[in-house]
Scaffold this motif. Structure first.
Motif, PDB file in Angstrom:
ATOM      1  N   ILE A   1       0.746  -1.128   0.135  1.00 45.04           N
ATOM      2  CA  ILE A   1      -0.004   0.194  -0.016  1.00 45.04           C
ATOM      3  C   ILE A   1       0.813   1.218  -0.099  1.00 45.04           C
ATOM      4  O   ILE A   1       1.466   1.531   0.997  1.00 45.04           O
ATOM      5  CB  ILE A   1      -1.030   0.012   1.398  1.00 45.04           C
ATOM      6  N   LYS A   2       0.802   2.005  -1.058  1.00 47.10           N
ATOM      7  CA  LYS A   2       1.658   3.233  -1.148  1.00 47.10           C
ATOM      8  C   LYS A   2       0.978   4.148  -0.161  1.00 47.10           C
ATOM      9  O   LYS A   2       1.779   4.898   0.448  1.00 47.10           O
ATOM     10  CB  LYS A   2       1.708   3.710  -2.689  1.00 47.10           C
ATOM     11  N   ASN A   3      -0.266   4.717  -0.723  1.00 44.60           N
ATOM     12  CA  ASN A   3      -0.703   5.609   0.116  1.00 44.60           C
ATOM     13  C   ASN A   3      -2.379   5.691   0.074  1.00 44.60           C
ATOM     14  O   ASN A   3      -2.807   4.993  -0.755  1.00 44.60           O
ATOM     15  CB  ASN A   3      -0.382   7.264  -0.120  1.00 44.60           C
ATOM     16  N   PRO A   4      -3.149   6.466   0.954  1.00 44.00           N
ATOM     17  CA  PRO A   4      -4.459   6.351   0.790  1.00 44.00           C
ATOM     18  C   PRO A   4      -4.885   7.524  -0.263  1.00 44.00           C
ATOM     19  O   PRO A   4      -3.972   8.357  -0.267  1.00 44.00           O
ATOM     20  CB  PRO A   4      -5.236   6.966   1.998  1.00 44.00           C
ATOM     21  N   ARG A   5      -5.719   7.203  -0.968  1.00 46.35           N
ATOM     22  CA  ARG A   5      -6.114   8.046  -2.291  1.00 46.35           C
ATOM     23  C   ARG A   5      -7.228   9.025  -1.703  1.00 46.35           C
ATOM     24  O   ARG A   5      -8.379   8.731  -1.250  1.00 46.35           O
ATOM     25  CB  ARG A   5      -6.640   7.375  -3.118  1.00 46.35           C
ATOM     26  N   ILE A   6      -6.844  10.350  -1.502  1.00 48.64           N
ATOM     27  CA  ILE A   6      -7.863  11.169  -0.869  1.00 48.64           C
ATOM     28  C   ILE A   6      -8.427  12.157  -2.203  1.00 48.64           C
ATOM     29  O   ILE A   6      -7.528  13.066  -2.567  1.00 48.64           O
ATOM     30  CB  ILE A   6      -7.195  12.034   0.404  1.00 48.64           C
ATOM     31  N   THR A   7      -9.508  11.893  -2.459  1.00 53.34           N
ATOM     32  CA  THR A   7     -10.184  12.791  -3.815  1.00 53.34           C
ATOM     33  C   THR A   7     -11.658  12.771  -3.215  1.00 53.34           C
ATOM     34  O   THR A   7     -12.247  12.399  -2.093  1.00 53.34           O
ATOM     35  CB  THR A   7     -10.126  12.077  -4.956  1.00 53.34           C
ATOM     36  N   GLU A   8     -12.291  13.694  -3.873  1.00 53.29           N
ATOM     37  CA  GLU A   8     -13.690  13.887  -3.866  1.00 53.29           C
ATOM     38  C   GLU A   8     -14.461  12.479  -3.772  1.00 53.29           C
ATOM     39  O   GLU A   8     -15.317  12.353  -3.045  1.00 53.29           O
ATOM     40  CB  GLU A   8     -14.431  14.911  -4.484  1.00 53.29           C
ATOM     41  N   LYS A   9     -14.144  11.801  -4.843  1.00 62.21           N
ATOM     42  CA  LYS A   9     -14.980  10.484  -4.905  1.00 62.21           C
ATOM     43  C   LYS A   9     -14.811   9.515  -3.747  1.00 62.21           C
ATOM     44  O   LYS A   9     -15.455   8.818  -3.241  1.00 62.21           O
ATOM     45  CB  LYS A   9     -14.519   9.828  -6.275  1.00 62.21           C
TER      46      LYS A   9
END
Length: 109
Positions: free
Chosen positions: A26-34
């Motif tokens: 796991i590289k990083n959590p994806r933090i977007t609007e979706k």
């Protein structure tokens, strides 16, 4: 004479070496609007390594965040073509994992 079955006990806690190798999945959590909208439905989105599979992602989430995923879906986007200084190159786009948790479980970033 029938053979006796061996009972093997497995340790639920992972060793530090295993945690380090799992953390590279796991590289990083994806933090977007979706992703923020999906968080309300107990679905979390992560950028993962290109060679990772569902089982590895499930083990990585268990080791890093201490929760057991109910479902893991993987999505790999198509490669993007970029032109820099009149040369055509291909850029790999990140592979994503949609991790669904049971009701009541949460992950804090």
């Amino acid at each position: 004479m029938p053979r006796a079955k061996k009972v093997v006990k497995t340790d639920s806690k992972l060793s530090d070496a295993v945690k380090a190798s799992v953390a590279s999945i796991i590289k990083n959590p994806r933090i977007t609007e979706k992703a923020a909208q999906l968080n309300s439905n107990n679905v979390y989105v992560f950028d993962i390594a290109h060679g990772a599979n569902r089982t590895q992602v499930r083990l990585a989430v268990e080791a890093l965040y201490g929760v057991r995923p109910a479902k893991v879906n993987l999505v790999s986007d198509q490669r993007e073509q970029r032109i820099i200084r009149n040369k055509v190159g291909i850029v790999k786009t990140p592979k994503k994992a949609y991790v669904t948790l049971k009701k009541g479980d949460t992950i804090e970033f």
